[in-house]
Design a protein around this motif. Structure first.
Motif, mmCIF file in Angstrom:
data_model
loop_
_atom_site.group_PDB
_atom_site.id
_atom_site.type_symbol
_atom_site.label_atom_id
_atom_site.label_comp_id
_atom_site.label_asym_id
_atom_site.label_seq_id
_atom_site.Cartn_x
_atom_site.Cartn_y
_atom_site.Cartn_z
ATOM 1 N N THR A 240 -30.560 -35.534 -19.967
ATOM 2 C CA THR A 240 -31.818 -36.266 -19.789
ATOM 3 C C THR A 240 -32.247 -36.324 -18.328
ATOM 4 O O THR A 240 -33.321 -36.839 -18.034
ATOM 5 N N THR B 147 -33.483 -34.950 -14.607
ATOM 6 C CA THR B 147 -34.402 -33.944 -14.085
ATOM 7 C C THR B 147 -34.237 -33.854 -12.579
ATOM 8 O O THR B 147 -34.202 -34.876 -11.892
ATOM 9 N N THR C 13 -34.761 -29.222 -15.841
ATOM 10 C CA THR C 13 -34.158 -30.128 -16.817
ATOM 11 C C THR C 13 -33.190 -29.351 -17.694
ATOM 12 O O THR C 13 -33.451 -28.206 -18.065
#
Length: 375
Positions: free
Chosen positions: A76, A78, A71
């Protein structure tokens, strides 16, 4: 030349910033160049430009790790590493990448100018160790927390720490229940024999049961001991003494990796027996013969000659161990290896030169081993 615009229209455009004022409002409309930005603004945009990062996550042995969550601190999204350890994530220069395994943060990596960096995680971390698959028979692997088999493994990075000529010798003290017996210290014949729980285990190399042969230490990916019936059931009665599972290295998709390793070491005995000199030997020999009721061999003149060294030829006092043996021997290893591949084929090749001199002044052994694999 365009037609002059009405005064009200010009004033409206000036208010909106779409025209520039002129000395006379009666002149033609002069449009403003809105697409030209200051140089400082352009440089700021370049430094914060987002690009797609393609990277790989490996362990300290160079093997890919699957299931690592990656991440970006600024983003935001992943990404999760695949079977080859690779992942893709939108990121900006100077951003910090956070790597997690089973929810635990295992490393922070700051992005520099690397286009495809290799991120190394240490399996001494408990969360990373859970990602390391356990080698099973017939090239099958399973996560360590998903099997009840009794196994233990040692990997390439640990094997290369010792200056030995055989990987079996490097296993001593590293696997519970396995001990090695070295019957000779002669160069080229000093390989140890493995014993698992007091029995000779079956040796399986890349899924094929066979005898141990000469292996370059860098050729070994891992050595796994299979101890119980659950882990060796597929081999039947042949595995009743346990299994020593040897897995050799293969290439991994991605950029070619070239390695050159130089290892040099001095080998010496832990302790040498302390021998008597000629005078003490003759004196104790006479005493032993008297105790047995026999006549002594050495006369008083012999003892005197041995003690003061007056007759070095007739009564020599020579330590033949020091004359024929060296205090230490030298071991030199030079290994060149290359690996790589893609999704369709992989390769790993290695060339090793090993030179080992023995403790005897005239004993030297040299080996040249090669390996090429392209599964």
């Amino acid at each position: 030349m365009g037609e002059p615009l009405p005064t009200k229209t010009k004033l409206l455009l000036l208010a909106l910033g779409l025209a520039s004022a002129s000395p006379a409002l009666a002149g033609p409309l002069a449009p403003r160049r809105l697409w030209q930005l200051p140089d400082s603004t352009l440089k700021s945009q370049d430094s914060t430009a987002t690009r797609l990062l393609t990277s790989s996550v490996i362990d300290e042995n160079g093997e890919p790790l699957v299931g690592v969550a990656v991440t970006s601190r600024r983003g935001t999204l992943t990404a999760v590493s695949d079977a080859m350890g690779t992942f893709k994530l939108p990121i900006t220069k100077g951003d910090t990448v956070v790597l997690r395994a089973f929810g635990s943060v295992v490393r922070h990596y700051i992005l520099r100018d690397d286009t495809a960096p290799l991120i190394v995680l240490n399996t001494k971390n408990a969360a990373v160790a859970r990602l390391k698959p356990v080698q099973q028979l017939y090239a099958t692997t399973v996560r360590p927390d998903l099997t009840a088999t009794s196994t233990q493994a040692v990997y390439n990075n640990e094997l290369q720490k010792l200056p030995v000529t055989s990987f079996v010798t490097a296993l001593a003290g590293r696997l519970a229940g396995l001990y090695t017996v070295q019957g000779s210290g002669q160069p080229g014949a000093d390989a140890a024999s493995p014993s698992l729980l007091g029995q000779a285990p079956l040796v399986v190399i890349d899924g094929i049961p066979r005898q141990l042969t000469q292996f370059d230490l860098e050729e070994i990916e891992s050595v796994t001991v299979l101890k119980d019936a659950l882990s060796t059931a597929m081999l039947g009665v042949r595995s009743s003494n346990g299994v020593l599972l040897v897995t050799t290295r293969k290439g991994t998709p991605g950029q070619p990796r070239v390695s050159f390793t130089v290892q040099s070491a001095l080998q010496q005995p832990i302790k040498m027996p302390k021998a008597l000199n000629a005078y003490n030997y003759a004196l104790l020999n006479n005493e032993a013969r008297r105790n047995d009721g026999l006549a002594p061999v050495y006369t008083d003149a012999d003892l005197q000659a041995y003690q003061n060294g007056s007759d070095p030829y007739g009564h020599p006092d020579v330590d033949w161990r020091k004359q024929t043996l060296k205090s230490s021997s030298r071991l030199n290893r030079y290994t060149f290896s290359a690996s790589g591949g893609n999704n369709f084929s992989k390769y790993f090749v290695a060339l090793e030169h090993l030179s080992q001199s023995g403790l005897q002044a005239t004993t030297t052994s040299r080996f040249l081993t090669t390996l090429g694999e392209s599964p």
